[in-house]
Scaffold this active site. Structure first.
Site, PDB file in Angstrom:
ATOM      1  N   ASN A 222      94.434  53.580  11.064  1.00  0.00           N
ATOM      2  CA  ASN A 222      94.855  54.452   9.969  1.00  0.00           C
ATOM      3  C   ASN A 222      96.301  54.827  10.243  1.00  0.00           C
ATOM      4  OD1 ASN A 222      95.320  56.428   8.099  1.00  0.00           O
ATOM      5  ND2 ASN A 222      93.805  57.876   8.905  1.00  0.00           N
ATOM      6  N   TRP A 223      97.204  54.211   9.478  1.00  0.00           N
ATOM      7  CA  TRP A 223      98.632  54.426   9.759  1.00  0.00           C
ATOM      8  C   TRP A 223      99.110  55.780   9.246  1.00  0.00           C
ATOM      9  CZ3 TRP A 223     101.395  49.098   8.425  1.00  0.00           C
ATOM     10  CH2 TRP A 223     100.884  48.118   9.275  1.00  0.00           C
ATOM     11  N   LYS A 224      98.280  56.457   8.473  1.00  0.00           N
ATOM     12  CA  LYS A 224      98.666  57.756   7.898  1.00  0.00           C
ATOM     13  C   LYS A 224     100.017  57.614   7.181  1.00  0.00           C
ATOM     14  CE  LYS A 224      95.735  59.879  11.340  1.00  0.00           C
ATOM     15  NZ  LYS A 224      95.398  61.031  12.145  1.00  0.00           N
TER      16      LYS A 224
ATOM     17  N   HIS B  18      89.000  61.633   4.879  1.00  0.00           N
ATOM     18  CA  HIS B  18      89.613  61.904   6.185  1.00  0.00           C
ATOM     19  C   HIS B  18      89.835  63.411   6.333  1.00  0.00           C
ATOM     20  CE1 HIS B  18      92.486  62.015   9.462  1.00  0.00           C
ATOM     21  NE2 HIS B  18      92.013  60.833   9.793  1.00  0.00           N
TER      22      HIS B  18
ATOM     23  N   GLU C  58      92.222  65.062   7.376  1.00  0.00           N
ATOM     24  CA  GLU C  58      93.531  65.554   6.899  1.00  0.00           C
ATOM     25  C   GLU C  58      93.509  65.739   5.385  1.00  0.00           C
ATOM     26  OE1 GLU C  58      95.763  62.514   8.893  1.00  0.00           O
ATOM     27  OE2 GLU C  58      95.207  63.442  10.802  1.00  0.00           O
TER      28      GLU C  58
ATOM     29  N   GLU D  64      84.925  61.513  13.234  1.00  0.00           N
ATOM     30  CA  GLU D  64      86.199  61.922  13.818  1.00  0.00           C
ATOM     31  C   GLU D  64      86.176  63.433  14.079  1.00  0.00           C
ATOM     32  OE1 GLU D  64      89.494  58.888  12.699  1.00  0.00           O
ATOM     33  OE2 GLU D  64      89.398  60.396  11.136  1.00  0.00           O
TER      34      GLU D  64
ATOM     35  N   GLY E 169      94.850  63.297  17.039  1.00  0.00           N
ATOM     36  CA  GLY E 169      96.273  63.502  17.291  1.00  0.00           C
ATOM     37  C   GLY E 169      96.563  64.522  18.379  1.00  0.00           C
TER      38      GLY E 169
ATOM     39  N   SER F  63      92.143  60.278  19.021  1.00  0.00           N
ATOM     40  CA  SER F  63      92.846  59.977  20.276  1.00  0.00           C
ATOM     41  C   SER F  63      92.264  58.770  21.014  1.00  0.00           C
ATOM     42  CB  SER F  63      92.883  61.206  21.198  1.00  0.00           C
ATOM     43  OG  SER F  63      93.592  62.262  20.570  1.00  0.00           O
TER      44      SER F  63
ATOM     45  N   GLY G 238      97.381  57.198  15.958  1.00  0.00           N
ATOM     46  CA  GLY G 238      98.623  56.964  16.702  1.00  0.00           C
ATOM     47  C   GLY G 238      98.707  55.606  17.393  1.00  0.00           C
TER      48      GLY G 238
HETATM   49  P1  13P Z   1      94.588  59.648  16.355  1.00  0.00           P
HETATM   50  O1  13P Z   1      94.100  58.337  16.892  1.00  0.00           O
HETATM   51  O2  13P Z   1      96.091  59.697  16.236  1.00  0.00           O
HETATM   52  O3  13P Z   1      94.014  60.807  17.088  1.00  0.00           O
HETATM   53  O4  13P Z   1      94.066  59.755  14.854  1.00  0.00           O
HETATM   54  C1  13P Z   1      92.743  59.493  14.589  1.00  0.00           C
HETATM   55  C2  13P Z   1      92.548  59.456  13.129  1.00  0.00           C
HETATM   56  O5  13P Z   1      92.681  60.472  12.457  1.00  0.00           O
HETATM   57  C3  13P Z   1      92.246  58.174  12.502  1.00  0.00           C
HETATM   58  O6  13P Z   1      91.865  58.319  11.186  1.00  0.00           O
END
Ligand code: 13P
Length: 258
Positions: free
Chosen positions: A10-12, A102, A104, A174, A180, A220, A242
């Site tokens: 997930n590149w966000k 997600h 976020e 998640e 993150g 993470s 990340g």
């Molecule tokens: P990280 O791997 O940066 O913690 O993010 C996880 C995530 O939210 C994937 O959707």
């Protein structure tokens, strides 16, 4: 039954079109490509770039084992929904998967269990494969509510789906406190929740569906901790933030899933 592992990035809100295409090019080199049987014999590999980057990424990924997903999808076919994209528009890119719900989106953009359900149904209607995200906040874990939160999100997000629909659905657990933050859930913590989520899937759809559905861990996950997490019986892959932004790190996680 043996579930094929599934590694998604997930590149966000990262990478322009040129940067995204370059990342996929490097990733293809590192994964070896279908011709050598490398990634085809391994896990499903999916990258989910931002919408504007997705066409360039899809073009670069074409013909390789790397599949492309979106980070969201709207439930309507079209209309006055500023800033949103429909299933038909996403298929135009083209993408195959859609991340839905997600944390976020839930935290910052008002996503609810109900909208997650509507988006999931829209993805299925459009022929896209939903990656439905669930997971508890730190305060919820500390209050002993991890299972009840995940159960509520899973039941609501998947409400009204059939066993047939579930053949294309992937669930991602998640824990929000691990996203993150560098604070990965321990193998045991993650396995415990995955097994619980699978029991909910069994209750909703029966043993065969529960057995066949991939449940990903996200939060993470990186090249160093992936093997331990992926060795757990109910952890079928990862949704990686990340560490999916660097080809070497993401390829190492794919390798850990083989
Ligand atoms: P990280 O791997 O940066 O913690 O993010 C996880 C995530 O939210 C994937 O959707």
């Amino acid at each position: 039954m043996a579930r094929r592992k599934f590694i998604a990035g997930n590149w966000k809100m990262n990478k322009t079109a040129a940067e995204g295409a370059a990342l996929v090019k490097e990733l293809k080199e590192k994964l070896g490509g279908c011709a050598s049987g490398c990634c085809c014999s391994g896990p499903d590999v999916v990258v989910c770039p931002p919408f504007t980057t997705a066409p360039a990424v899809a073009a670069e990924a074409k013909g390789s084992c790397i599949q492309v997903g979106s980070q969201n999808i709207h439930w309507a076919d079209n209309g006055a929904f500023t800033g949103e994209l429909s299933g038909a528009m996403l298929k135009d890119i083209p993408v195959t998967y859609a991340i839905i719900g997600h944390s976020e989106r839930r935290q910052y953009f008002g996503e609810t269990d109900d909208t997650v359900n509507k988006r999931t149904k829209a993805a299925l209607k459009a022929g896209l494969k939903p990656i439905v995200c669930i997971g508890e906040l730190l305060a919820e874990r500390e209050a002993g509510q991890t299972n009840s939160v995940c159960e509520r999100q899973a039941r609501a997000g998947l409400a009204g789906l059939t066993a047939d629909d579930m053949t294309t659905v992937v669930v991602a657990y998640e824990p929000v406190w691990a996203i993150g933050t560098g604070k990965v859930a321990s193998n045991e913590q993650a396995q415990e929740v995955h097994a619980f989520v699978r029991s909910i899937l069994k209750d909703l759809f029966g043993a065969a569906v529960a057995d066949a559905t991939r449940i990903l861990y996200g939060g993470s996950m990186n090249a160093a901790n992936a093997a331990g997490l992926l060795a757990q019986p109910d952890i079928d892959g990862g949704l990686i933030g990340g560490a999916s932004l660097k080809a070497a790190d993401f390829a190492a996680i794919v390798a850990a899933a083989k």
